[in-house]
Design a protein around this motif. Structure first.
Motif, short mmCIF file in Angstrom:
data_model
loop_
_atom_site.label_atom_id
_atom_site.label_comp_id
_atom_site.label_asym_id
_atom_site.label_seq_id
_atom_site.Cartn_x
_atom_site.Cartn_y
_atom_site.Cartn_z
N ASN A 149 5.92 3.59 17.02
CA ASN A 149 4.82 2.72 16.60
C ASN A 149 3.64 2.95 17.56
OD1 ASN A 149 4.41 -0.90 16.25
ND2 ASN A 149 3.32 0.77 15.30
N SER A 150 2.74 3.87 17.18
CA SER A 150 1.62 4.19 18.08
C SER A 150 0.46 4.79 17.30
CB SER A 150 2.10 5.22 19.13
OG SER A 150 1.02 5.68 19.90
N ASN A 151 -0.73 4.55 17.85
CA ASN A 151 -1.90 5.30 17.41
C ASN A 151 -1.70 6.74 17.91
OD1 ASN A 151 -4.45 6.47 17.15
ND2 ASN A 151 -5.50 4.58 17.68
N TYR A 176 0.84 -1.22 0.00
CA TYR A 176 0.00 0.00 0.00
C TYR A 176 0.87 1.26 0.00
CZ TYR A 176 -2.82 3.76 2.05
OH TYR A 176 -3.42 4.97 2.31
N HIS A 177 1.90 1.28 0.85
CA HIS A 177 2.73 2.47 0.91
C HIS A 177 3.58 2.63 -0.35
CE1 HIS A 177 1.50 1.88 5.12
NE2 HIS A 177 1.47 3.19 5.13
N HIS A 178 3.84 1.51 -1.04
CA HIS A 178 4.53 1.58 -2.34
C HIS A 178 3.65 2.32 -3.35
CE1 HIS A 178 7.29 0.51 -5.47
NE2 HIS A 178 6.31 -0.03 -6.18
N ASP A 179 2.34 1.98 -3.37
CA ASP A 179 1.42 2.69 -4.27
C ASP A 179 1.39 4.18 -3.94
OD1 ASP A 179 0.79 0.39 -5.61
OD2 ASP A 179 -1.08 0.02 -4.52
N LEU A 180 1.44 4.51 -2.65
CA LEU A 180 1.46 5.93 -2.26
C LEU A 180 2.71 6.62 -2.81
CD1 LEU A 180 0.33 5.73 1.49
CD2 LEU A 180 -0.93 6.82 -0.37
N LEU A 181 3.84 5.91 -2.79
CA LEU A 181 5.10 6.51 -3.28
C LEU A 181 5.10 6.65 -4.81
CD1 LEU A 181 7.97 4.92 -1.14
CD2 LEU A 181 6.60 6.95 -0.71
N GLU A 233 -10.97 8.24 6.69
CA GLU A 233 -9.70 8.22 7.44
C GLU A 233 -9.83 9.13 8.66
OE1 GLU A 233 -6.53 6.85 6.32
OE2 GLU A 233 -7.20 6.09 4.39
N GLU A 234 -8.80 9.11 9.51
CA GLU A 234 -8.93 9.76 10.82
C GLU A 234 -8.34 11.17 10.90
OE1 GLU A 234 -9.07 6.79 14.43
OE2 GLU A 234 -7.28 6.42 13.23
N GLU A 235 -8.20 11.84 9.74
CA GLU A 235 -7.58 13.18 9.74
C GLU A 235 -8.19 14.11 10.80
OE1 GLU A 235 -5.15 13.98 7.37
OE2 GLU A 235 -4.92 16.10 7.77
C1 LIG Z 1 -2.39 7.89 3.53
S1 LIG Z 1 -1.17 7.10 4.52
C2 LIG Z 1 0.16 8.26 4.38
C3 LIG Z 1 1.51 7.66 4.67
C4 LIG Z 1 2.68 8.62 4.50
N1 LIG Z 1 2.57 9.77 5.38
C5 LIG Z 1 2.79 9.08 3.07
O1 LIG Z 1 2.48 10.25 2.81
O2 LIG Z 1 3.18 8.29 2.22
C6 LIG Z 1 -1.80 7.32 6.15
C7 LIG Z 1 -1.02 6.57 7.21
O3 LIG Z 1 -1.57 6.92 8.48
C8 LIG Z 1 -1.56 5.76 9.30
N2 LIG Z 1 -2.57 5.97 10.35
C9 LIG Z 1 -3.92 5.99 10.21
N3 LIG Z 1 -4.53 6.25 11.37
C10 LIG Z 1 -3.54 6.42 12.28
C11 LIG Z 1 -3.52 6.73 13.69
N4 LIG Z 1 -4.67 6.92 14.36
N5 LIG Z 1 -2.34 6.84 14.31
C12 LIG Z 1 -1.17 6.65 13.63
N6 LIG Z 1 -1.12 6.35 12.31
C13 LIG Z 1 -2.29 6.25 11.64
C14 LIG Z 1 -1.88 4.62 8.33
O4 LIG Z 1 -1.49 3.36 8.83
C15 LIG Z 1 -1.10 5.08 7.09
O5 LIG Z 1 0.21 4.54 7.10
#
Ligand SMILES: C[S@@+](CC[C@H](N)C(=O)[O-])C[C@H]1O[C@@H](n2cnc3c(N)ncnc32)[C@H](O)[C@@H]1O
Length: 255
Positions: free
Chosen positions: A84-86, A8-13, A111-113
């Motif tokens: 490594n944390s929420n 998934y992160h590869h697709d983002l890159l 998503e959780e923005e």
């Molecule tokens: C759209 S990706 C962006 C990754 C990277 N910043 C980039 O731009 O390539 C969003 C990332 O946020 C992480 N994420 C989502 N909710 C989160 C949370 N509550 N706490 C920490 N990370 C979270 C996801 O696992 C994912 O890796």
């Protein structure tokens, strides 16, 4: 530099336009010291952009595999700490100059923005900045083939009205995740309406706005009951959703 990633992160890159707008916004950020938080750092690419400008970068990632990739990718940079944390469980101890948070999706529903920024903003300096700084949402009435909520990557639909803005958020403001809007749309042809197309524009900073990109906010299609319209007819619809609670929270109806 070769980045270790998850698929998934590869697709983002691979979405280089997405990377470019974030890179430019970070480059245009008017400082070269202090503390930055990279929330949801994924493989660490935005922290990689941040590390040259900041004395300290704290990068948080919830998913274990992505965290391991980021930790390895950023291991040469002694000013970057990967955790490594929420974000919502993390006890921040310092106020940052900049928060970068790419947890974007169309209208910020899936998503959780918003919940993450509402929490993390308490740890931003009074004159601190957020990248991206906000979003603009627009809507159009459509006739669409698939009658369920979906993203439009390969969707077939015909647009029946002009695109109008129905909401705008500045991420420095306190934002309620519960969203409701009543929207009036004018048909520009004789047809059958059965859905809405939502498009999100991301304001990276005052100068850079990104439209939908392959891995950033593909337009979202929301079904409505079928209704015949003639050219110049108006429809009024209500849409409701909870930002951060997923597409299951979307409700739409005619008024
Ligand atoms: C759209 S990706 C962006 C990754 C990277 N910043 C980039 O731009 O390539 C969003 C990332 O946020 C992480 N994420 C989502 N909710 C989160 C949370 N509550 N706490 C920490 N990370 C979270 C996801 O696992 C994912 O890796």
């Amino acid at each position: 530099m070769k980045f270790k990633t998850t698929p998934y992160h590869h697709d983002l890159l691979k979405d280089t336009d997405r990377l470019s707008v974030f890179y430019e916004a970070i480059e245009e950020y008017n400082s070269d010291c202090g503390l930055a938080y990279d929330l949801g750092c994924g493989s660490g690419i935005l922290s990689y952009f941040l590390n040259e400008k900041f004395d300290e970068v704290v990068s948080l990632e919830i998913e274990n595999k992505a965290f391991q990739c980021a930790e390895e990718n950023l291991s040469d940079f002694k000013n970057v700490q990967v955790i490594n944390s929420n974000v919502l469980d993390y006890e921040f101890s310092k106020e940052a100059d900049l928060i970068v948070c790419e947890m974007l999706d169309t209208a910020l529903i899936d998503e959780e923005e918003i919940p993450v920024l509402n929490y993390a903003k308490k740890f931003l300096k009074r004159d601190g900045k957020i990248i991206p700084q906000g979003i603009i949402n627009t809507v159009q009435m459509v006739n669409m083939e698939r009658h369920h909520v979906h993203w439009d990557e390969d969707a077939t639909y015909e647009t029946l009205s002009d695109e109008i803005s129905y909401s705008e958020f500045d991420f420095l403001d306190e934002i309620s995740p519960e969203f409701k809007a009543q929207i009036k749309l004018k048909s520009n042809k004789d047809s059958t309406v059965n859905g809405l197309k939502i498009t999100t524009y991301t304001k990276l900073n005052d100068n850079i706005i990104a439209g939908p990109l392959p891995m950033l906010n593909p337009p979202l299609m929301i079904p409505l009951d079928e209704k015949h319209v003639n050219v110049n007819d108006f429809i009024v619809v209500e849409i409701k959703y909870i930002m951060g609670e997923g597409i299951e929270s979307i409700e739409s109806r005619y008024l």
